[in-house]
Every structure is written in structure tokens, then in C-alpha cells.
Design a protein around this motif. Structure first.
Motif, short mmCIF file in Angstrom:
data_model
loop_
_atom_site.label_atom_id
_atom_site.label_comp_id
_atom_site.label_asym_id
_atom_site.label_seq_id
_atom_site.Cartn_x
_atom_site.Cartn_y
_atom_site.Cartn_z
N THR A 5 0.81 -1.21 0.00
CA THR A 5 0.00 0.00 0.00
C THR A 5 0.85 1.27 0.00
OG1 THR A 5 -1.82 -1.18 1.07
CG2 THR A 5 -1.89 1.22 1.14
N PRO A 6 1.89 1.38 0.84
CA PRO A 6 2.70 2.61 0.80
C PRO A 6 3.32 2.86 -0.59
CG PRO A 6 3.17 1.38 2.80
CD PRO A 6 2.32 0.50 1.93
N LEU A 7 3.76 1.81 -1.26
CA LEU A 7 4.30 1.95 -2.60
C LEU A 7 3.20 2.40 -3.57
CD1 LEU A 7 6.60 1.66 -4.67
CD2 LEU A 7 5.96 -0.76 -4.88
N ALA A 8 2.02 1.83 -3.45
CA ALA A 8 0.90 2.21 -4.31
C ALA A 8 0.54 3.68 -4.11
CB ALA A 8 -0.32 1.32 -4.03
N VAL A 9 0.58 4.15 -2.87
CA VAL A 9 0.27 5.56 -2.59
C VAL A 9 1.31 6.45 -3.27
CG1 VAL A 9 0.16 7.31 -0.77
CG2 VAL A 9 -1.00 5.11 -0.46
N ARG A 10 2.59 6.08 -3.21
CA ARG A 10 3.65 6.88 -3.85
C ARG A 10 3.47 6.89 -5.37
NH1 ARG A 10 8.20 4.59 -0.79
NH2 ARG A 10 9.45 4.65 -2.68
N ILE A 11 3.17 5.74 -5.95
CA ILE A 11 2.99 5.66 -7.41
C ILE A 11 1.75 6.46 -7.82
CG2 ILE A 11 2.40 4.11 -9.32
CD1 ILE A 11 4.20 2.00 -7.92
N GLY A 12 0.68 6.32 -7.06
CA GLY A 12 -0.56 7.02 -7.38
C GLY A 12 -0.44 8.53 -7.29
N ALA A 13 0.57 9.03 -6.58
CA ALA A 13 0.76 10.48 -6.42
C ALA A 13 1.52 11.10 -7.59
CB ALA A 13 1.51 10.75 -5.12
N LEU A 14 2.13 10.28 -8.44
CA LEU A 14 2.92 10.81 -9.54
C LEU A 14 2.06 11.65 -10.47
CD1 LEU A 14 5.00 7.60 -10.32
CD2 LEU A 14 5.80 9.65 -9.11
N SER A 15 2.57 12.83 -10.83
CA SER A 15 1.78 13.77 -11.64
C SER A 15 1.47 13.23 -13.03
CB SER A 15 2.50 15.11 -11.75
OG SER A 15 3.75 14.94 -12.40
N TRP A 16 2.30 12.36 -13.57
CA TRP A 16 2.09 11.83 -14.91
C TRP A 16 1.27 10.55 -14.92
CZ3 TRP A 16 4.51 7.19 -14.61
CH2 TRP A 16 5.59 7.09 -13.76
N MET A 17 0.81 10.10 -13.76
CA MET A 17 0.05 8.86 -13.66
C MET A 17 -1.22 8.86 -14.53
SD MET A 17 0.49 5.99 -12.37
CE MET A 17 -0.50 4.54 -12.53
N PRO A 18 -1.97 9.98 -14.63
CA PRO A 18 -3.17 9.94 -15.47
C PRO A 18 -2.90 9.51 -16.91
CG PRO A 18 -3.20 11.91 -14.12
CD PRO A 18 -1.85 11.26 -13.92
N ARG A 19 -1.72 9.83 -17.43
CA ARG A 19 -1.40 9.43 -18.81
C ARG A 19 -1.23 7.93 -18.95
NH1 ARG A 19 2.18 14.03 -18.46
NH2 ARG A 19 3.92 12.59 -18.26
N LEU A 20 -0.92 7.23 -17.84
CA LEU A 20 -0.74 5.78 -17.87
C LEU A 20 -2.02 5.01 -17.62
CD1 LEU A 20 2.66 5.14 -16.06
CD2 LEU A 20 2.17 5.16 -18.50
N LEU A 21 -3.11 5.70 -17.37
CA LEU A 21 -4.35 5.02 -17.03
C LEU A 21 -4.76 3.97 -18.05
CD1 LEU A 21 -6.32 4.79 -14.75
CD2 LEU A 21 -7.70 6.55 -15.81
#
Length: 155
Positions: A5-21
């Protein structure tokens, strides 16, 4: 919460994450097919989740979307965050066009009614959601739209 979960929270916070959806959805779809719907990416991350099925408002075809959820009282909270992207997730308008939906939570399917929470109630429930997924606050900062919050309750 799980080990990842802590890793998922860090990954989910990345600003470019929406582009990887699209890639995340593709991977999650394949994982669910391989496990016959028993495991999702959110499961691997140790996060509570459900599969929401609603009829497409134009097509009438059932559409299923895996979503992070927050169990609350006898129901579930979900948010139309789309990682803070500028567009509203398609499932939001499909849900708004119907009165009930079907969810699958921990392998159990059930029909739910829903209501969109607003105002002070939304503010209070948003805080409940942030305890499970703090990145909702980041998503709110990224977008100019109000992220809708829905309460799903068993019929």
C-alpha cells in the motif's frame, strides 16, 4: 492495508500517472481475466476495491469498472477522480443516468442504490476517503472540476 500500500500511494501520487491510465486498465483487465475476476491491481496493492457495473447510457450495454472504494457504514464510498485528470470518468455519467448498479466486492455481487453526496456531507466523507487513499487530495489539486463522491448502499 497491505504490504504494498505505501508503494501504491507513492505511485498514485505521480503527476504523470493519469497518462498511464489506459495501460493500467489494460494490465488490470488481463490480471482479472487470468484470475477469473479474483485479483485486481488494487488487491495486489492492498487497497479496498469493487467492480462497478452500470449500463452505458447511450449503448445500454453493461460496463464494468474496477474502482478503489472505501467501505463506510453498510455501504461504500467511491470517487470519480480519474487520477485528477481534466475529464470526468465515463462511469460517472453512466451511473448518474440510472438509479441502481451492480457491484462485486470480495467476490460477492449485489445490487446497490446510489446517491451523490454534496456540500458539508461530501466534505466530511471526503476526509473519510482520504484516510484510505491520501492521493485523492493530490487529484483534487490537479483538476479544476469537482471530484464527485458517491455513496453506494445495498438494495
Amino acid at each position: 492495508m497491505g504490504l504494498l500500500t505505501p508503494l501504491a500511494v507513492r505511485i498514485g501520487a505521480l503527476s504523470w500517472m493519469p497518462r498511464l491510465l489506459p495501460q493500467v486498465v489494460w494490465t488490470d483487465t488481463r490480471l482479472q481475466r487470468l484470475t477469473h475476476g479474483r485479483v485486481t491491481i488494487l488487491d495486489v496493492a492492498g487497497l479496498p476495491n469493487l467492480a462497478l457495473t452500470v449500463l452505458g447510457r447511450k449503448s445500454g450495454i453493461p460496463r464494468t469498472t474496477p474502482l478503489l472504494c472505501v467501505p463506510h457504514d453498510s455501504g461504500f464510498l467511491i470517487a470519480g477522480s480519474y487520477f485528477g485528470g481534466p475529464k470526468m470518468p465515463l462511469w460517472v455519467n453512466n451511473l448518474r443516468a440510472t438509479t441502481t448498479a451492480t457491484i462485486r466486492f470480495k467476490g460477492v455481487e449485489r445490487e446497490v442504490s446510489w446517491r451523490e453526496v454534496e456540500g458539508e456531507e461530501r466534505a466530511d466523507l471526503w476526509q473519510v476517503m482520504l484516510r484510505t487513499w491520501p492521493n485523492f487530495a493530490k487529484y483534487e489539486e490537479r483538476t479544476s472540476r469537482v471530484i464527485p463522491v458517491f455513496l453506494l448502499e445495498p438494495v
